[in-house]
Design an enzyme around this catalytic site. Structure first.
Site, PDB file in Angstrom:
ATOM      1  N   GLY A 248       0.816  -1.211   0.000  1.00 47.76           N
ATOM      2  CA  GLY A 248       0.000   0.000   0.000  1.00 47.76           C
ATOM      3  C   GLY A 248       0.848   1.259   0.000  1.00 47.76           C
ATOM      4  O   GLY A 248       0.534   2.242  -0.695  1.00 47.76           O
ATOM      5  N   ASP A 249       1.928   1.250   0.783  1.00 48.14           N
ATOM      6  CA  ASP A 249       2.850   2.393   0.796  1.00 48.14           C
ATOM      7  C   ASP A 249       3.446   2.600  -0.592  1.00 48.14           C
ATOM      8  O   ASP A 249       3.627   3.735  -1.053  1.00 48.14           O
ATOM      9  CB  ASP A 249       3.979   2.157   1.794  1.00 48.14           C
ATOM     10  CG  ASP A 249       3.476   1.785   3.178  1.00 48.14           C
ATOM     11  OD1 ASP A 249       2.381   2.245   3.552  1.00 48.14           O
ATOM     12  OD2 ASP A 249       4.182   1.031   3.869  1.00 48.14           O
TER      13      ASP A 249
END
Length: 304
Positions: A248-249
């Site tokens: 996600g990052d």
């Protein structure tokens, strides 16, 4: 400039062994120590893509020095606020199952918070600030919201990787990007989805509430980008998921870095998807080579 904020960074002590037996002496097969934190992960992906960023947050003690030195050794620009207490250590055990033992983190004093806020008092409309990760134990969610209001008063953009009520509270300040997965989006509106049309409708609701761009990740079903006028979909690229930590990052880094460079949300969506998948298919965060390998597989089509 893009600034990433990691309020509660860490040294991630990664241990691998075939089997963990509780109550006995266990000998590891492999270990490594890496700088940890979601904002730091975003900065690492931005570096892989060739985009400048400055990593901000709080670092203290010998452990903090190790984190800063490791990041600077890897070519990241940092400007962390020094604090009196030590930066935490997280233990990640990879055995029959993955087990994490995360430190609480240091206490951050009022004076240290004031010093950090001073760093964000000179932003301009050309800047973007990305908040990602947990807060230090003595800080509450109001810490982020106070900073967001200050950032928007300076006409800078912001992204905050959060969910639930914390996400809803940020929407009136018009975040550049919100990135729930389909389950988080359903929980946000206390509903269930019966298909893509339902997901799109909920995503459009986030736009009407203030978000500038909405990405919805759907794991093996790919992802959606929802804009006021159009909806775009991409199927998931082919590959074996090795590590979902940091995916996600990586998606945020790919989107924000590309959007800052091109002002093209469709191209930003493509890079966001490629970076997220490349990390999922890697043991650590994605390298530029892995991102470039995945990019040709990202096919985006307009969804009615």
């Amino acid at each position: 400039m893009i600034y990433t904020v990691t309020v509660n960074p860490s040294i991630d002590y990664i241990v691998q062994l075939k089997e963990l037996t509780l109550g006995e002496v266990n000998r590891m097969d492999y270990d490594n120590k890496l700088p940890g934190g979601k904002g730091i992960n975003v900065s690492r992906i931005l570096r892989e893509l060739g985009h400048d960023s400055v990593a901000l947050g709080f670092l203290g003690g010998k452990t903090g020095e190790i984190v800063r030195e490791a990041l600077e050794h890897d070519g990241l620009k940092t400007d962390f606020t020094p604090i009196a207490q030590d930066t935490r250590i997280n233990v990640k055990i990879h055995a029959q199952q993955e087990t994490e033992i995360n430190g609480r983190g240091p206490h951050v004093s009022d004076a240290e918070v004031a010093s950090f806020k001073e760093q964000l008092s000179h932003l301009t409309a050309d800047d973007t600030v990305i908040f990602a990760g947990s807060l230090a134990p003595n800080l509450d969610s109001g810490f982020y919201f106070d900073l967001i209001k200050m950032i928007r008063q300076q006409e800078a953009q912001f992204v905050i990787d959060t969910t639930g009520e914390s996400l809803l509270k940020t929407l009136p300040e018009h975040p550049l990007l919100v990135k729930p997965n389909n389950y988080e989006l359903a929980d946000l509106f206390h509903t269930t989805f019966n298909g893509l049309d339902d997901i799109v409708a909920a995503g459009r609701k986030l736009l009407t509430m203030g978000a500038q761009h909405v990405l919805v990740s759907m794991a093996g079903d790919g992802g959606l980008m929802i804009t006021p006028d159009k909806v775009y979909r991409s199927l998931a690229p082919k590959g074996t998921v090795i590590n979902s930590v940091g995916a996600g990052d990586s998606m945020i880094g790919g989107f924000v870095g590309t959007f800052a460079a091109t002002n093209d949300p469709l191209e930003a969506f493509r890079y966001g998807l490629a970076c997220g998948s490349a990390t999922a298919f890697s043991e650590d965060l994605a390298t530029r080579a892995k991102i470039d390998e995945i990019l040709p597989q990202i096919e985006i089509s307009e969804y009615k």
